[in-house]
Design a protein around this motif. Structure first.
Motif, PDB file in Angstrom:
ATOM      1  N   PHE A  65       3.350  -3.389 -10.248  1.00  0.00           N
ATOM      2  CA  PHE A  65       4.263  -2.717  -8.832  1.00  0.00           C
ATOM      3  C   PHE A  65       5.426  -2.382  -9.213  1.00  0.00           C
ATOM      4  O   PHE A  65       6.307  -2.723 -10.131  1.00  0.00           O
ATOM      5  N   HIS A  66       6.196  -2.521  -8.216  1.00  0.00           N
ATOM      6  CA  HIS A  66       7.996  -1.749  -8.174  1.00  0.00           C
ATOM      7  C   HIS A  66       7.347  -0.567  -8.220  1.00  0.00           C
ATOM      8  O   HIS A  66       9.103  -0.553  -8.735  1.00  0.00           O
ATOM      9  N   PRO A  85       2.153  -8.515  -3.421  1.00  0.00           N
ATOM     10  CA  PRO A  85       2.123  -7.206  -4.281  1.00  0.00           C
ATOM     11  C   PRO A  85       0.706  -6.904  -3.882  1.00  0.00           C
ATOM     12  O   PRO A  85       0.804  -5.524  -4.679  1.00  0.00           O
ATOM     13  N   GLN A 107       3.549  -1.930   3.017  1.00  0.00           N
ATOM     14  CA  GLN A 107       4.561  -2.496   2.984  1.00  0.00           C
ATOM     15  C   GLN A 107       4.831  -3.712   3.604  1.00  0.00           C
ATOM     16  O   GLN A 107       5.614  -4.632   3.605  1.00  0.00           O
ATOM     17  N   ARG A 154       3.682  -7.223   4.342  1.00  0.00           N
ATOM     18  CA  ARG A 154       4.141  -7.840   2.753  1.00  0.00           C
ATOM     19  C   ARG A 154       4.796  -9.440   3.211  1.00  0.00           C
ATOM     20  O   ARG A 154       4.933 -10.747   2.953  1.00  0.00           O
ATOM     21  N   GLU A 175       0.263 -12.065 -10.974  1.00  0.00           N
ATOM     22  CA  GLU A 175       1.586 -11.657 -11.068  1.00  0.00           C
ATOM     23  C   GLU A 175       2.668 -11.955 -12.146  1.00  0.00           C
ATOM     24  O   GLU A 175       3.427 -10.900 -11.570  1.00  0.00           O
ATOM     25  N   GLY A 213       6.087  -6.949 -12.441  1.00  0.00           N
ATOM     26  CA  GLY A 213       5.568  -5.469 -12.107  1.00  0.00           C
ATOM     27  C   GLY A 213       5.739  -4.633 -13.054  1.00  0.00           C
ATOM     28  O   GLY A 213       5.111  -3.658 -12.812  1.00  0.00           O
TER      29      GLY A 213
END
Length: 646
Positions: free
Chosen positions: A3-4, A13, A18, A21, A99, A272
């Motif tokens: 992610f990112h 994520p 978003q 979140r 994660e 990420g």
């Protein structure tokens, strides 16, 4: 998990939108008038403590923070192996593992001898030694760790939710009385609200115990007359999280870089798959100079990083967070409010985390040690408030954790010196420094993994009289888990994962060589003592209307294969009837995993002939090792700090 990719986005994520979140808001309404425990600060220490206390609905807990809401961008990010073991006790280790970025190896870069302006890879080591823990060293945004704790608290029996936008004004302590049970709420705290609808309003709350987890400028610490003592090394470092394009080949490894003339840098890959953190050595400060006087900007950090990276390039696309700090180590002499003048009373105000120890972030221990502070104190407060332990138990918090913080400060000071460039002029000296950095990293791997903590003998940590019965489970250290097979369903699991953050003590009874079905076997005789003898700590400290394992949980581990043992021949204590329906608990009997290199008796050097009892504290540390037939010693151990319930 990646992610990112298109920019840093805080929060979960797993949520594609978003805008959805962000964590849930804090508690609505005013602060309660009276509570058992008031926690000031929603940092790692405060949330660990709150999560532990939230397991007990009969304890009223309130946690407040000056910030307007939950943290979105964290400062700390390193999560040690020992901390992952603790997360397993709170029930969210799997979420972190999925994660987080796993730190598997660390690489070392030094100046090229033939072209000193360039850096080259000079070494590579495994980040943590084999067998140190069943969990890896990982990296995850501190804000996400907060999210997981907040989720535990929200779903707990107490349903605990923080109160935000409250600034602590002051604390006052009422004088102690001969019987504080008559006036238990001795501490009064005043808060000023900062939320727009109630800005400036003053709220007052009374508490039996207050814990200051309110950072290096702690108001709680000031209120009890404690001060941070230490000094600064007059050296500035910058830190920034970046999304960037680079041709540096080890950007997804933890890397320690020493340049010939531009200082040192540490690369920490982040979660990420795209984000990474840079710790960048800046110029040395003059004596008495503060880092704020330099007016260092993020552009300065980028320029310094590029100089150290040479000949590799760095094209920074986004900087979600950055800061500049001075290396310094400071420590309080005591972590509670008891002074020499009133040393005979139990403490009622405590400090934890950065409120009592500050240091540089490069050792990756700040958040980890702070959370261990909260875990250490949480079960002790719960035990006293619920009447299972005497208030004197609370004095052990400062005694145990201040010594650990002192070790952290000493380690951080030496590690900071190792990382800082001692000399850029003499290539020979510089090369010695490179070798020293790598050697020091390897030598202190157990410390940075958080597994080197050793609590000395005390009322809750026994002497090593019978340590030989379990030589690989050192008294005073965390319980080093190992694989086992559950008898009732042949499920393979880790024994240490049965120790949850529920405030209970554990007795792990490792069977000797006798036939488990024999009427004279060590396990059967131990269970008979625990269920029948007046001196039994289970009978003495468990209320008659509670489940038999609600205070002390007994589990047995046998050497034989699960295929050869008869469940029906097991003592009733190992399959107790519990709850309103008297249902049978089938999850207390285990067998050694007979596969190569997985036998817990071999891995932890447990005496196969005689077996032993290993007493585990509620915070997963080994309290004692005793013989299976050491009934007198077992009874005496708990007698020194627990309160009879029958």
């Amino acid at each position: 998990m990646q992610f990112h990719l298109n920019g840093f986005a805080p929060g979960d994520p797993h949520i594609a939108d978003q805008t959805k979140r962000h964590p849930a808001p804090g508690a609505a309404g005013s602060l309660p008038a009276e509570v058992d425990v008031l926690i000031v600060g929603c940092g790692p220490a405060g949330l660990t403590l709150a999560a532990q206390l939230s397991a007990f609905p009969d304890i009223t807990t309130c946690i407040v923070d000056q910030k307007p809401g939950p943290l979105l961008r964290g400062q700390a990010d390193g999560i040690a192996c020992r901390t992952m073991e603790m997360f397993e006790a709170f029930g969210f280790s799997e979420r972190v593992l999925k994660e987080a970025c796993w730190v598997n190896e660390t690489t070392f870069w030094t100046p090229d001898r033939t072209r000193p302006a360039n850096i080259i890879r000079s070494g590579r080591v495994q980040d943590t030694e084999d067998g140190l823990s069943e969990f890896p060293h990982v990296v995850l945004n501190q804000a996400r760790v907060h999210d997981f704790y907040l989720d535990v608290m929200r779903k707990s029996p107490a349903g605990l939710v923080p109160h935000y936008a409250r600034r602590l004004i002051d604390l006052t302590l009422a004088p102690a009385t001969p019987d504080d049970n008559d006036h238990p709420h001795r501490v009064t705290a005043r808060f000023e609200r900062g939320d727009p609808a109630h800005e400036g309003q003053i709220e007052t709350i009374k508490a039996r115990y207050v814990v200051g987890c309110d950072g290096a400028r702690s108001t709680v610490r000031t209120s009890i007359g404690r001060t941070l003592v230490g000094d600064s090394a007059n050296h500035a470092w910058g830190v920034m999280d970046v999304l960037a394009v680079t041709d540096f080949p080890d950007i997804r490894f933890k890397s320690l870089i020493r340049s010939a003339s531009n200082g040192s840098m540490i690369i920490i890959p982040r979660e990420g798959g795209y984000l990474f953190r840079l710790y960048i050595e800046m110029d040395k400060l003059d004596v008495g100079e503060r880092v704020g006087n330099r007016n260092i900007t993020s552009d300065h950090l980028v320029a310094a990083a590029r100089r150290i990276f040479h000949p590799y390039t760095l094209d920074v696309k986004e900087i979600p967070w950055w800061s500049v700090y001075e290396i310094g180590q400071r420590l309080c002499e005591k972590f509670d409010d008891v002074t020499d003048a009133d040393a005979d009373r139990a403490p009622c105000v405590f400090i934890a985390g950065d409120a009592c120890h500050t240091h540089s972030p490069k050792a990756g221990q700040g958040m980890n040690v702070s959370m261990q502070d909260g875990f250490n104190l949480g079960w002790k407060l719960a035990s006293v408030l619920r009447g299972t332990c005497a208030p004197e138990l609370l004095s052990s918090y400062s005694a145990e954790r201040q010594a650990i913080a002192k070790e952290l400060i000493d380690f951080d000071r030496e590690w900071a010196q190792v990382l800082s460039s001692a000399s850029h002029a003499d290539p020979g000296i510089s090369q010695d420094n490179h070798a020293r950095t790598q050697d020091y990293f390897v030598k202190h791997g157990r410390y940075t993994a958080g597994t080197a903590v050793l609590y000395p003998p005390s009322a809750i940590t026994g002497e090593a009289t019978y340590q030989h019965l379990a030589a690989g489970l050192t008294i005073g250290t965390r319980f080093h888990s190992a694989p086992v097979i559950r008898l009732t369903d042949a499920k393979p699991l880790h024994l240490g994962h049965t120790v949850k953050a529920d405030g209970r003590w554990r007795l792990f009874a490792f069977a000797g060589s006798q036939d488990p079905a024999s009427s004279t076997s060590g396990i059967r005789s131990l269970c008979a003592f625990l269920i029948d003898a007046p001196q039994s700590p289970i009978l003495r400290y468990t209320a008659s209307d509670n489940d038999i394992d609600s205070v002390i949980d007994v589990r047995a581990i046998f050497q034989q294969s699960h295929e050869t043992l008869a469940i029906e021949a097991m003592p009733s204590l190992l399959m107790p009837r519990k709850g309103r329906f008297g249902l049978i608990d089938y999850e207390k009997i285990f067998c050694a995993d007979s596969r190569s290199a997985r036998d817990i008796f071999t891995l932890r050097h447990i005496d196969r002939e005689h077996g032993c009892v290993v007493i585990i504290r509620p915070d997963q540390y080994i309290a004692n090792v005793l013989p299976l037939d050491g009934y007198k010693q077992l009874s005496a151990f708990f007698l020194s700090f627990m309160m009879p319930q029958r």
